[in-house]
Design an enzyme around this catalytic site. Structure first.
Site, PDB file in Angstrom:
ATOM      1  N   SER A  27     -57.386 -84.879  37.311  1.00 39.81           N
ATOM      2  CA  SER A  27     -56.606 -83.609  37.696  1.00 39.81           C
ATOM      3  C   SER A  27     -57.513 -82.555  38.361  1.00 39.81           C
ATOM      4  O   SER A  27     -58.675 -82.591  38.000  1.00 39.81           O
ATOM      5  CB  SER A  27     -56.249 -83.370  36.238  1.00 39.81           C
ATOM      6  OG  SER A  27     -55.554 -82.202  36.301  1.00 39.81           O
ATOM      7  N   TYR A  53     -58.537 -82.348  27.548  1.00 40.55           N
ATOM      8  CA  TYR A  53     -57.854 -83.006  28.933  1.00 40.55           C
ATOM      9  C   TYR A  53     -58.396 -82.791  30.023  1.00 40.55           C
ATOM     10  O   TYR A  53     -59.085 -83.643  30.924  1.00 40.55           O
ATOM     11  CB  TYR A  53     -56.285 -82.541  29.284  1.00 40.55           C
ATOM     12  CG  TYR A  53     -55.823 -83.255  30.303  1.00 40.55           C
ATOM     13  CD1 TYR A  53     -55.112 -84.316  30.315  1.00 40.55           C
ATOM     14  CD2 TYR A  53     -55.733 -82.261  31.629  1.00 40.55           C
ATOM     15  CE1 TYR A  53     -54.712 -84.686  31.697  1.00 40.55           C
ATOM     16  CE2 TYR A  53     -55.195 -82.710  32.770  1.00 40.55           C
ATOM     17  CZ  TYR A  53     -54.665 -83.959  32.666  1.00 40.55           C
ATOM     18  OH  TYR A  53     -53.922 -84.484  33.920  1.00 40.55           O
ATOM     19  N   LYS A  57     -60.818 -85.292  32.241  1.00 42.38           N
ATOM     20  CA  LYS A  57     -60.786 -85.477  33.755  1.00 42.38           C
ATOM     21  C   LYS A  57     -62.116 -85.185  34.517  1.00 42.38           C
ATOM     22  O   LYS A  57     -62.416 -85.633  35.676  1.00 42.38           O
ATOM     23  CB  LYS A  57     -59.627 -84.511  34.306  1.00 42.38           C
ATOM     24  CG  LYS A  57     -58.251 -85.009  33.795  1.00 42.38           C
ATOM     25  CD  LYS A  57     -57.857 -86.550  33.926  1.00 42.38           C
ATOM     26  CE  LYS A  57     -56.801 -86.757  33.418  1.00 42.38           C
ATOM     27  NZ  LYS A  57     -56.301 -88.206  33.778  1.00 42.38           N
ATOM     28  N   THR A  86     -43.014 -84.481  36.585  1.00 41.81           N
ATOM     29  CA  THR A  86     -42.861 -85.694  35.766  1.00 41.81           C
ATOM     30  C   THR A  86     -42.754 -85.591  34.454  1.00 41.81           C
ATOM     31  O   THR A  86     -42.678 -84.374  33.821  1.00 41.81           O
ATOM     32  CB  THR A  86     -44.339 -86.530  35.970  1.00 41.81           C
ATOM     33  OG1 THR A  86     -45.290 -85.456  35.110  1.00 41.81           O
ATOM     34  CG2 THR A  86     -44.745 -86.580  37.215  1.00 41.81           C
TER      35      THR A  86
END
Length: 174
Positions: A27, A53, A57, A86
Site C-alpha cells: 500500500s 497497517y 506494508k 472494495t
C-alpha cells in the site's frame, strides 16, 4: 510475519522454475512509516490500527527488496493498487470512503498492476525488488519524509522475522 512465512516456504519450489515471480500487494500507506524493528508485534504504546497497517506494508516493501537481493532467479515485485472501492475500504475507513467514493478506482482498476506483474514479459525486464503503481516503478520513500532506515535494519528485520516464524512453526507442529 504471514508474508514472510508463506514466501519462504515457497522459495525452494520457486527457485526451480524458469519464470518464477513473487508479487506482494502492499500500500502507498507505507510511505508514511519508517521501518520500526523495535516493536514488530505492535505491543508497546497506544495501538493505532492505521499506523500498524502502514508499518506492516513498509515491512513488505523491505522484504521484497531483501529477497530480490538474495534470490536472483525469482522476480520479486511489490505494488500499491491505488485506492479502490472494495468492501475492506468501505468497512475499515468509512469516513474516507464517504469523502472519496466518487474518486475511487474500481476493483478491476486496482487489480490491473498485480495482474500485469504476474503475466507480462515486460514486467520481468525491469529489475527485481521494485515497488509499482499503475504498471510503473515508483519511489518507496517520499522526499523529505525521513522514512529511510538506519543501516542494517533491513537485514535485522529478516533475522527477526526468521526467529519469529520459527516460534509459529514449532507451535503449529506440536
Amino acid at each position: 510475519v504471514g508474508t514472510y512465512i508463506l514466501t519462504t516456504a515457497l522459495l525452494p519450489l520457486l527457485e526451480k522454475e524458469a519464470d518464477a515471480r513473487v508479487i506482494t500487494v502492499s500500500s502507498g500507506g507505507m510511505l508514511v512509516q519508517k521501518l520500526n524493528i523495535s516493536d514488530l508485534q505492535s505491543g508497546s504504546g497506544t495501538f493505532d490500527g492505521t499506523m500498524v497497517y502502514a508499518q506492516n506494508k513498509r515491512q513488505q516493501v523491505v522484504l521484497t527488496e531483501q529477497w530480490a537481493k538474495t534470490h536472483g532467479n525469482i522476480h520479486f515485485s511489490v505494488m500499491h493498487p491505488g485506492w479502490a472501492d472494495t468492501p475492506a475500504v468501505r468497512s475499515s475507513m468509512p469516513d474516507f470512503y464517504q469523502k472519496m467514493k466518487n474518486s475511487l478506482r474500481t476493483e478491476a482498476q486496482g487489480a490491473d498492476t498485480v495482474v500485469w506483474l504476474a503475466i507480462s514479459s515486460e514486467a520481468t525486464k525491469l529489475p527485481s525488488g521494485l515497488f509499482f503503481q499503475d504498471r510503473q516503478p515508483v519511489p518507496t520513500h517520499l522526499p523529505l519524509a525521513s522514512t529511510h532506515s538506519p543501516p542494517g535494519d533491513e537485514e535485522k528485520l529478516m533475522e527477526m522475522l526468521e526467529e519469529l516464524s520459527q516460534k509459529f512453526k514449532s507451535t503449529s507442529s506440536g
